[in-house]
Design an enzyme around this catalytic site. Structure first.
Site, PDB file in Angstrom:
ATOM      1  N   CYS A 101       0.954  -1.059  -0.299  1.00 35.56           N
ATOM      2  CA  CYS A 101      -0.131  -0.002   0.126  1.00 35.56           C
ATOM      3  C   CYS A 101       0.857   1.507  -0.317  1.00 35.56           C
ATOM      4  O   CYS A 101       2.297   0.690   0.270  1.00 35.56           O
ATOM      5  CB  CYS A 101      -0.856   0.430   1.367  1.00 35.56           C
ATOM      6  SG  CYS A 101      -1.742  -1.068   1.306  1.00 35.56           S
ATOM      7  N   ARG A 130       3.669  -0.426  -5.158  1.00 36.03           N
ATOM      8  CA  ARG A 130       3.577  -0.251  -3.794  1.00 36.03           C
ATOM      9  C   ARG A 130       2.257  -1.584  -3.656  1.00 36.03           C
ATOM     10  O   ARG A 130       2.300  -2.156  -2.642  1.00 36.03           O
ATOM     11  CB  ARG A 130       3.670   0.513  -2.612  1.00 36.03           C
ATOM     12  CG  ARG A 130       4.861   1.283  -2.737  1.00 36.03           C
ATOM     13  CD  ARG A 130       4.231   2.538  -1.651  1.00 36.03           C
ATOM     14  NE  ARG A 130       4.653   1.630  -0.375  1.00 36.03           N
ATOM     15  CZ  ARG A 130       5.079   2.231   0.020  1.00 36.03           C
ATOM     16  NH1 ARG A 130       6.851   1.677  -0.110  1.00 36.03           N
ATOM     17  NH2 ARG A 130       4.959   1.609   2.198  1.00 36.03           N
ATOM     18  N   TRP A 157      -2.843  -2.912  -2.086  1.00 35.40           N
ATOM     19  CA  TRP A 157      -2.030  -4.349  -1.652  1.00 35.40           C
ATOM     20  C   TRP A 157      -2.638  -4.467  -0.646  1.00 35.40           C
ATOM     21  O   TRP A 157      -2.530  -4.830   0.868  1.00 35.40           O
ATOM     22  CB  TRP A 157      -0.486  -3.929  -1.507  1.00 35.40           C
ATOM     23  CG  TRP A 157       0.107  -5.858  -1.851  1.00 35.40           C
ATOM     24  CD1 TRP A 157       0.154  -5.992  -3.092  1.00 35.40           C
ATOM     25  CD2 TRP A 157       0.211  -6.919  -1.141  1.00 35.40           C
ATOM     26  NE1 TRP A 157       0.378  -7.056  -3.481  1.00 35.40           N
ATOM     27  CE2 TRP A 157       0.436  -8.209  -1.705  1.00 35.40           C
ATOM     28  CE3 TRP A 157      -0.225  -6.889   0.255  1.00 35.40           C
ATOM     29  CZ2 TRP A 157       0.697  -9.075  -1.745  1.00 35.40           C
ATOM     30  CZ3 TRP A 157       0.208  -7.898   0.978  1.00 35.40           C
ATOM     31  CH2 TRP A 157       0.520  -9.047  -0.142  1.00 35.40           C
ATOM     32  N   ASN A 175      -2.222   2.070   5.905  1.00 37.43           N
ATOM     33  CA  ASN A 175      -1.078   1.242   5.352  1.00 37.43           C
ATOM     34  C   ASN A 175      -0.710   0.275   7.036  1.00 37.43           C
ATOM     35  O   ASN A 175      -0.455   0.327   7.606  1.00 37.43           O
ATOM     36  CB  ASN A 175      -0.286   1.783   4.213  1.00 37.43           C
ATOM     37  CG  ASN A 175       1.724   0.530   4.152  1.00 37.43           C
ATOM     38  OD1 ASN A 175       1.198  -0.794   4.378  1.00 37.43           O
ATOM     39  ND2 ASN A 175       2.457   1.305   3.985  1.00 37.43           N
ATOM     40  N   GLY A 176      -0.954  -1.129   6.652  1.00 34.79           N
ATOM     41  CA  GLY A 176      -0.518  -1.910   7.793  1.00 34.79           C
ATOM     42  C   GLY A 176      -1.419  -2.498   8.315  1.00 34.79           C
ATOM     43  O   GLY A 176      -2.280  -2.549   7.111  1.00 34.79           O
ATOM     44  N   GLU A 205      18.508 -16.390  -8.857  1.00 35.85           N
ATOM     45  CA  GLU A 205      18.388 -15.111  -8.202  1.00 35.85           C
ATOM     46  C   GLU A 205      17.744 -15.323 -10.122  1.00 35.85           C
ATOM     47  O   GLU A 205      16.461 -14.143 -10.288  1.00 35.85           O
ATOM     48  CB  GLU A 205      19.183 -13.913  -8.510  1.00 35.85           C
ATOM     49  CG  GLU A 205      18.992 -12.496  -8.767  1.00 35.85           C
ATOM     50  CD  GLU A 205      17.947 -12.207  -7.779  1.00 35.85           C
ATOM     51  OE1 GLU A 205      17.232 -12.556  -7.117  1.00 35.85           O
ATOM     52  OE2 GLU A 205      17.302 -10.076  -8.772  1.00 35.85           O
ATOM     53  N   LYS A 225      13.824 -13.601 -10.644  1.00 34.37           N
ATOM     54  CA  LYS A 225      13.510 -12.951 -11.417  1.00 34.37           C
ATOM     55  C   LYS A 225      11.870 -13.700 -12.956  1.00 34.37           C
ATOM     56  O   LYS A 225      11.158 -12.556 -13.091  1.00 34.37           O
ATOM     57  CB  LYS A 225      14.340 -12.543 -12.546  1.00 34.37           C
ATOM     58  CG  LYS A 225      15.319 -10.734 -12.195  1.00 34.37           C
ATOM     59  CD  LYS A 225      15.114  -9.799 -11.679  1.00 34.37           C
ATOM     60  CE  LYS A 225      14.270  -9.923 -10.320  1.00 34.37           C
ATOM     61  NZ  LYS A 225      15.070 -10.003  -8.979  1.00 34.37           N
ATOM     62  N   GLU A 246       8.630 -14.108 -11.492  1.00 36.85           N
ATOM     63  CA  GLU A 246       7.967 -13.061 -10.111  1.00 36.85           C
ATOM     64  C   GLU A 246       7.544 -12.237 -11.073  1.00 36.85           C
ATOM     65  O   GLU A 246       6.844 -11.818 -11.490  1.00 36.85           O
ATOM     66  CB  GLU A 246       8.922 -11.482  -9.260  1.00 36.85           C
ATOM     67  CG  GLU A 246       9.902 -11.402 -10.175  1.00 36.85           C
ATOM     68  CD  GLU A 246      10.767 -10.288  -8.679  1.00 36.85           C
ATOM     69  OE1 GLU A 246       9.365  -9.928  -8.288  1.00 36.85           O
ATOM     70  OE2 GLU A 246      11.856  -9.964  -8.301  1.00 36.85           O
ATOM     71  N   HIS A 302      20.018 -35.560  -7.668  1.00 39.36           N
ATOM     72  CA  HIS A 302      19.672 -36.152  -6.419  1.00 39.36           C
ATOM     73  C   HIS A 302      17.959 -35.491  -6.893  1.00 39.36           C
ATOM     74  O   HIS A 302      17.688 -35.613  -5.520  1.00 39.36           O
ATOM     75  CB  HIS A 302      20.140 -34.592  -5.345  1.00 39.36           C
ATOM     76  CG  HIS A 302      21.458 -35.131  -4.911  1.00 39.36           C
ATOM     77  ND1 HIS A 302      22.123 -36.411  -4.505  1.00 39.36           N
ATOM     78  CD2 HIS A 302      22.568 -34.281  -4.915  1.00 39.36           C
ATOM     79  CE1 HIS A 302      23.349 -36.107  -4.446  1.00 39.36           C
ATOM     80  NE2 HIS A 302      23.624 -35.381  -4.950  1.00 39.36           N
ATOM     81  N   LYS A 348       6.050  -3.598  -3.925  1.00 42.91           N
ATOM     82  CA  LYS A 348       7.798  -3.421  -3.373  1.00 42.91           C
ATOM     83  C   LYS A 348       8.364  -3.575  -2.523  1.00 42.91           C
ATOM     84  O   LYS A 348       9.448  -4.545  -2.282  1.00 42.91           O
ATOM     85  CB  LYS A 348       8.068  -2.115  -4.602  1.00 42.91           C
ATOM     86  CG  LYS A 348       9.681  -1.855  -4.201  1.00 42.91           C
ATOM     87  CD  LYS A 348       9.908  -2.164  -5.716  1.00 42.91           C
ATOM     88  CE  LYS A 348      11.836  -2.105  -5.367  1.00 42.91           C
ATOM     89  NZ  LYS A 348      12.728  -3.423  -6.388  1.00 42.91           N
TER      90      LYS A 348
HETATM   91  C1  AGP Z   1      12.910  -8.632  -5.841  1.00 41.74           C
HETATM   92  O1  AGP Z   1      13.083  -9.057  -7.062  1.00 41.74           O
HETATM   93  C2  AGP Z   1      11.399  -8.833  -4.783  1.00 41.74           C
HETATM   94  N1  AGP Z   1      11.095  -8.162  -5.457  1.00 41.74           N
HETATM   95  C3  AGP Z   1      11.761  -9.458  -4.145  1.00 41.74           C
HETATM   96  O2  AGP Z   1      12.116 -10.861  -3.521  1.00 41.74           O
HETATM   97  C4  AGP Z   1      12.585  -8.345  -2.653  1.00 41.74           C
HETATM   98  O3  AGP Z   1      13.890  -8.259  -2.988  1.00 41.74           O
HETATM   99  C5  AGP Z   1      12.017  -9.160  -1.654  1.00 41.74           C
HETATM  100  O4  AGP Z   1      10.829  -8.366  -1.223  1.00 41.74           O
HETATM  101  C6  AGP Z   1      12.994  -8.273  -0.395  1.00 41.74           C
HETATM  102  O5  AGP Z   1      12.745  -7.181   0.306  1.00 41.74           O
HETATM  103  P1  AGP Z   1      13.625  -5.838   0.114  1.00 41.74           P
HETATM  104  O6  AGP Z   1      15.353  -5.931  -0.206  1.00 41.74           O
HETATM  105  O7  AGP Z   1      13.056  -4.053   0.315  1.00 41.74           O
HETATM  106  O8  AGP Z   1      13.666  -5.937   2.172  1.00 41.74           O
END
Ligand code: AGP
Length: 604
Positions: A2, A27, A75, A99-100, A479, A483, A486, A502, A599
């Site tokens: 949010c 966000r 969100w 937000n929260g 990683e 990517k 997501e 394995h 985010k």
């Molecule tokens: C990364 O592409 C993601 N959006 C997500 O995994 C992110 O890295 C994770 O939520 C941690 O966020 P931060 O680095 O703000 O703590």
């Protein structure tokens, strides 16, 4: 999770609030809303489900009177992303955005229903609107009503509140969720993040937790939530360039941010290297005393992957042992680290609830804590003993790209800092790091988009994509897979190359694609065996590495510049990021705002 914006000033506020919301869209983006004073002196509320564009269309040509206004982008946590559940929420003259998460929402809702309050949404936020109204009826003052109304609330909140009976006042308060104040001449802002108002001012002040801010076009006052005692306001100029928060000529923020990788490295190195780049200075760490006996990284998602790379770097250059922990699992085990260990939280946003929670436990148990973050003034900077800022500038795309590059730079610096200065390994590695921004810039500039697209199409055509790697290629592989998942929503996973046999190798058959970064020169023969095993079972392999890194008779599918160390991590990361970016784009996905994600994840 949010985004909130509040404005107090002498300009038409609806346009400002909508524009600010568009910069907070990363966000959350499942519904949005605004509240503003109309010329009849009443507060109008407009809300829409779906992307912000739906609200903007509905409000086209609408203006409010110059005064205070609030906006929200959601969100969903409590209740579906419908218009009814969208913020602002209202109770009589009280209108607010939140937000929260209110943890004792059920009990409070029962109590309020018993007193005759009527609920029109499933959100926990509506409880706050009724509580503040109840207090306002007793106090007759908005700031005091907010203080009194929140007294029985448990959980986390960032709130911006208006009252129809108190024009010219906007009250904001936070506990466990971020809020930043902004000050320009004759105007005040409050928002979940700086980019929301960066266009209008760079003078910012993170609102301290449990401090109530009252904004009006005439000024700003702060007081403690607990007892109303005044708190001074101290604004500082943020170095962020407003242009960094714009897309420029790029189609998406993610694309732009991938190309900002070299600058992220350069800015993160700035001022941290001695004369002629002879040594690393991290004065932020001096107050912690002697070097740690152990480093324990805690982080989530991409930041966790940067921590895995950090472990390899620190262990290679220094005698300090390193552990890496997933922040969301950290609290459920006894902490038995060495006396004198540092617990280092890595978080782009500095607001990730799991990482903050892990650091809090570590601190409580007597460990020194360090925050590595891209956002100065974020919660992690207040909750750790020392802070190392990565300087990637604002990252808007939900998929982390340049922030990851800056995190890798920072953990590399940390490894050099902890390493023995006189060792030739440390000296050579520092030289390599210093040359990295220019080399990465040159590499990015020479990438042929068609080559990326060819591989991105192969990824889209595959039934399943497996990313594998050993050594530094393992964090890169997971990683790369993250990517891909997501933003393309395609089934993908990452494994250590040696783990294939394995279990995951059972998945390999024609139609399955394997992506293998090949940066770690020490482990190439072993990676080559893995590639052969996959090919023998009908899988297709895409390799990303310098010339000579793949099986003898093959050139890598994507050629990286020659590397003699960890700079290859930057090149391979850029390629993996571009592959995901282009695959998502070619699949027609919303690259910057992938579904179900946000985010900064300020809930556990
Ligand atoms: C990364 O592409 C993601 N959006 C997500 O995994 C992110 O890295 C994770 O939520 C941690 O966020 P931060 O680095 O703000 O703590």
């Amino acid at each position: 999770m949010c985004g909130i914006i509040g404005y107090a000033g002498s300009r038409e506020p609806v346009g400002i609030v909508l524009e600010a919301l568009s910069r907070l869209e990363y966000r959350g983006y499942d519904s949005s809303g605004v509240a503003y004073f109309g010329s009849d002196g009443k507060v109008s509320v407009a809300r829409a489900s779906g992307k912000l564009s739906r609200l903007s269309e509905a409000l086209q040509g609408t203006t409010g009177i110059p005064d205070v206004a609030i906006g929200h982008i959601r969100w969903a946590t409590h209740g579906a992303p419908t218009e009814e559940n969208a913020h602002p929420h209202r109770s009589g003259p009280i209108v607010l955005v939140h937000n929260g998460i209110i943890e004792n929402e059920r009990a409070l809702r029962r109590e309020l229903v018993g007193q005759g309050y009527v609920f029109s949404s499933e959100t926990d936020t509506e409880v706050l609107a009724h509580l503040i109204l109840r207090a306002y009826r007793e106090e007759g003052d908005l700031s005091q009503a907010v203080r009194k109304g929140l007294a029985s609330v448990e959980g986390s909140y960032a709130l911006a509140v208006l009252c129809e009976e108190a024009p010219g006042q906007l009250v904001a308060v936070r506990k466990g969720a971020p809020l930043i104040l902004g000050e320009a001449s004759g105007e005040y802002f409050v928002a979940s993040d700086v980019p929301a108002f960066l266009k209008w001012t760079r003078r910012v002040m993170p609102l301290p937790p449990e401090v109530v801010a009252t904004l009006s076009p005439e000024g700003l006052s702060l007081c403690r939530l607990s007892d109303g005692q005044p708190v001074p306001a101290v604004f500082e100029e943020v170095p962020w360039d407003p242009v960094q928060a714009e897309k420029g000529h790029y189609r998406h923020f993610m694309e732009k941010e991938i190309f900002e990788g070299p600058r992220a490295i350069m800015d993160t190195l700035e001022g941290r290297l001695g004369e002629e780049n002879s040594r690393v200075f991290l004065p932020e760490l001096v107050r912690l005393g002697p070097n740690p006996t152990e480093i324990v990284f805690v982080a989530c998602g991409t930041s966790y992957h940067a921590a895995l790379l950090g472990r390899l770097m620190i262990e290679a250059l220094s005698p300090v042992p390193v552990r890496v922990e997933i922040a969301s699992e950290f609290r459920y085990r006894p902490l038995r680290f060495r006396k004198g260990a540092w617990v280092v939280g890595i978080s782009q946003s500095g607001e990730t609830a799991d990482t903050l929670g892990a650091l809090e436990v570590a601190r409580r148990e007597g460990y020194l804590t360090v925050g590595v973050t891209n956002v100065g003034g974020s919660s992690i900077t207040r909750e750790t003993e020392a802070v190392l800022l990565t300087r990637a500038g604002p990252e808007i795309g939900v998929a982390s790209t340049k922030a990851f590059i800056a995190q890798v730079t920072l953990v590399w610096l940390l490894a050099l800092y902890l390493g023995r200065r006189e060792s030739s390994e440390v000296r050579d590695s520092l030289g390599l790091l210093v040359r990295s921004p220019a080399r990465l810039e040159g590499f990015l500039g020479a990438i042929v988009p068609a080559e990326i697209d060819r591989m991105s199409r192969q990824i889209l055509e595959a039934r399943f994509v497996i990313f594998i790697g050993r050594g530094v290629d393992y964090p890169l592989a997971i990683e790369g897979a993250l990517k891909m998942k997501e933003i393309t929503y395609r089934p993908a996973d990452g494994y250590p190359g040696g783990e294939l046999k394995h279990g995951p190798i059972a998945l390999v058959e024609p139609g399955v694609l394997v992506v293998a970064p090949l940066v770690d020169s020490r482990l190439r023969p072993k990676e080559t065996s893995n590639i052969r095993e996959i090919e023998a079972r009908g899988g297709t392999v895409l390799t990303i590495g310098p010339a000579g890194s793949g099986p003898e008779d093959l050139v890598p599918s994507f050629l990286l510049p020659e590397t003699s160390g960890w700079d290859g991590v930057f090149f391979a990361s850029a390629v993996l990021q571009l592959l995901a970016y282009r695959a998502a784009f070619l699949a027609g996905n919303d690259v910057d705002q992938p579904r179900n994600l946000a985010k900064s994840v300020t809930v556990e």
